[in-house]
Design an enzyme around this catalytic site. Structure first.
Site, PDB file in Angstrom:
ATOM      1  N   SER A  14       2.721  11.535   6.260  1.00  0.00           N
ATOM      2  CA  SER A  14       2.304  10.195   5.827  1.00  0.00           C
ATOM      3  C   SER A  14       1.826   9.390   7.034  1.00  0.00           C
ATOM      4  O   SER A  14       2.584   9.115   7.962  1.00  0.00           O
ATOM      5  CB  SER A  14       3.483   9.477   5.161  1.00  0.00           C
ATOM      6  N   HIS A  61      -1.092  12.259   3.512  1.00  0.00           N
ATOM      7  CA  HIS A  61      -0.596  11.268   2.553  1.00  0.00           C
ATOM      8  C   HIS A  61      -0.942   9.865   3.042  1.00  0.00           C
ATOM      9  O   HIS A  61      -0.669   9.513   4.189  1.00  0.00           O
ATOM     10  CB  HIS A  61       0.924  11.454   2.423  1.00  0.00           C
ATOM     11  N   ASP A 112      -0.627   5.787   2.239  1.00  0.00           N
ATOM     12  CA  ASP A 112       0.124   4.768   1.509  1.00  0.00           C
ATOM     13  C   ASP A 112      -0.602   3.436   1.520  1.00  0.00           C
ATOM     14  O   ASP A 112      -0.767   2.826   2.573  1.00  0.00           O
ATOM     15  CB  ASP A 112       1.499   4.575   2.166  1.00  0.00           C
ATOM     16  N   MET A 126      -0.468  -0.427   0.314  1.00  0.00           N
ATOM     17  CA  MET A 126       0.499  -1.443  -0.149  1.00  0.00           C
ATOM     18  C   MET A 126      -0.171  -2.802  -0.230  1.00  0.00           C
ATOM     19  O   MET A 126      -0.975  -3.152   0.638  1.00  0.00           O
ATOM     20  CB  MET A 126       1.668  -1.513   0.824  1.00  0.00           C
ATOM     21  N   HIS A 148      -1.585   7.235  -2.280  1.00  0.00           N
ATOM     22  CA  HIS A 148      -0.419   6.699  -2.996  1.00  0.00           C
ATOM     23  C   HIS A 148      -0.502   5.168  -3.022  1.00  0.00           C
ATOM     24  O   HIS A 148       0.038   4.518  -2.135  1.00  0.00           O
ATOM     25  CB  HIS A 148       0.852   7.181  -2.262  1.00  0.00           C
ATOM     26  N   MET A 165       0.614   1.718  -3.817  1.00  0.00           N
ATOM     27  CA  MET A 165       1.788   0.956  -4.248  1.00  0.00           C
ATOM     28  C   MET A 165       1.298  -0.461  -4.472  1.00  0.00           C
ATOM     29  O   MET A 165       1.563  -1.384  -3.690  1.00  0.00           O
ATOM     30  CB  MET A 165       2.875   1.024  -3.167  1.00  0.00           C
ATOM     31  N   MET A 213      10.170   9.118  -5.886  1.00  0.00           N
ATOM     32  CA  MET A 213      10.421   8.299  -4.702  1.00  0.00           C
ATOM     33  C   MET A 213      11.896   8.426  -4.327  1.00  0.00           C
ATOM     34  O   MET A 213      12.776   8.108  -5.125  1.00  0.00           O
ATOM     35  CB  MET A 213      10.083   6.825  -4.977  1.00  0.00           C
ATOM     36  N   PHE A 215       8.276   0.761   2.756  1.00  0.00           N
ATOM     37  CA  PHE A 215       8.477   0.930   4.189  1.00  0.00           C
ATOM     38  C   PHE A 215       8.705   2.391   4.548  1.00  0.00           C
ATOM     39  O   PHE A 215       9.301   3.127   3.763  1.00  0.00           O
ATOM     40  CB  PHE A 215       9.695   0.116   4.651  1.00  0.00           C
ATOM     41  N   ASP A 275       8.990  11.757  -1.856  1.00  0.00           N
ATOM     42  CA  ASP A 275       8.462  10.843  -0.851  1.00  0.00           C
ATOM     43  C   ASP A 275       9.531   9.864  -0.379  1.00  0.00           C
ATOM     44  O   ASP A 275      10.021   9.058  -1.168  1.00  0.00           O
ATOM     45  CB  ASP A 275       7.279  10.082  -1.478  1.00  0.00           C
ATOM     46  N   GLY A 311      12.086   9.373   3.471  1.00  0.00           N
ATOM     47  CA  GLY A 311      13.299   9.795   4.184  1.00  0.00           C
ATOM     48  C   GLY A 311      13.466  11.292   4.339  1.00  0.00           C
ATOM     49  O   GLY A 311      14.588  11.783   4.501  1.00  0.00           O
ATOM     50  N   GLY A 341       6.830  11.012   6.824  1.00  0.00           N
ATOM     51  CA  GLY A 341       6.202  10.048   7.728  1.00  0.00           C
ATOM     52  C   GLY A 341       6.855  10.075   9.091  1.00  0.00           C
ATOM     53  O   GLY A 341       6.393  10.760  10.021  1.00  0.00           O
TER      54      GLY A 341
END
Ligand code: DX5
Ligand code: ZN
Length: 225
Positions: A10, A35, A37, A39, A68, A70, A139, A145, A177, A179, A199
């Site tokens: 990510s 990936h 993200d 936002m 992705h 969000m 998720m 974050f 996705d 952690g 990430g």
């Protein structure tokens, strides 16, 4: 049964002053997808980057781009994400009033259609739409974050989803996705995941190429339902 899994770094965790390097790392490494993200500061309490960045990245990215969003009302931007180079577009179930329509809209552009579920959203929500999906993103953190702690209860959710897909003979990816790193990759794969988004554990590693290689090499026997 041993399944081939994909690794999708990510870019959110990359140094934005060095995006070219971040993309070339993906090109050069064993990574399968990049990936991305997006936002909006509304659906999630953070703002990342948007269409112009994705478009420039697509000019040099040699791997499929997994976008992705969000964001609220993602249906307004589907065609533009596709034009900017998205190969997979994964909208949030919680952000779509007409999820079935939005999934068809994604497919009409020629991209693969994904639906992401926040930690509180049950997989049963997808029961009547499962056959239409190319990817389901579980998720494993609350979106917004990078660098958050993996929510371990996601493992049960991944297992339930794998069981649903197997029972209904649906060939869709299960992406996970948030952690993810070497501390939990095996457990996530064992639960039934196909795509590991990573990430911080990749881009903040001393050697991101090596971090990808290790994630790619994790072997996990998957319980066959
Ligand atoms: C979270 C994003 C993730 C994030 C993952 O809102 O959807 O893709 O970049 O980052 P890590 O792997 O650091 O949790
Ligand atoms: Zn993401």
């Amino acid at each position: 049964m041993q399944r081939e899994h994909l690794v999708a770094p990510s870019m959110l965790a990359a140094n934005f002053l060095d995006l070219r390097q971040a993309v070339e790392m993906v090109n050069f490494s064993d990574a399968d997808w990049l990936h991305l993200d997006v936002m909006d500061g509304r659906f999630v309490p953070n703002i990342s980057y948007g269409l112009p960045v994705i478009k420039d990245v697509s000019a040099i990215c040699k791997k499929p781009m997994d976008v992705h969003p969000m964001i609220l009302e993602p249906e307004k931007y589907i065609e533009r994400f596709r034009d900017a180079g998205a190969d997979v577009i994964t909208v949030h179930a919680e952000a779509c009033d007409h999820l079935h329509r939005t999934v068809q809209q994604i497919k009409d552009t020629g991209a693969k259609a994904g639906v992401a579920l926040n930690p509180h959203t049950p997989v049963s929500l997808l029961e009547d739409i499962l056959e239409d999906l190319n990817l389901i993103c579980v998720m494993s953190v609350n979106p917004g974050f990078g660098g958050q702690k993996f929510i371990y209860r996601s493992l049960a959710k991944i297992r339930r989803l794998r069981q649903m897909l197997t029972e209904r003979n649906v060939d869709a990816y299960i992406e996970v996705d948030g952690g993810i790193g070497m501390q939990n990759a095996e457990a996530v794969l064992k639960a039934g995941a196909d795509v590991l988004v990573a990430g911080s554990s990749v881009y903040k590693a001393e050697d991101p190429v090596e971090a990808v290689r290790k994630l790619k090499e994790v072997k996990a026997e998957v319980f066959d339902f």
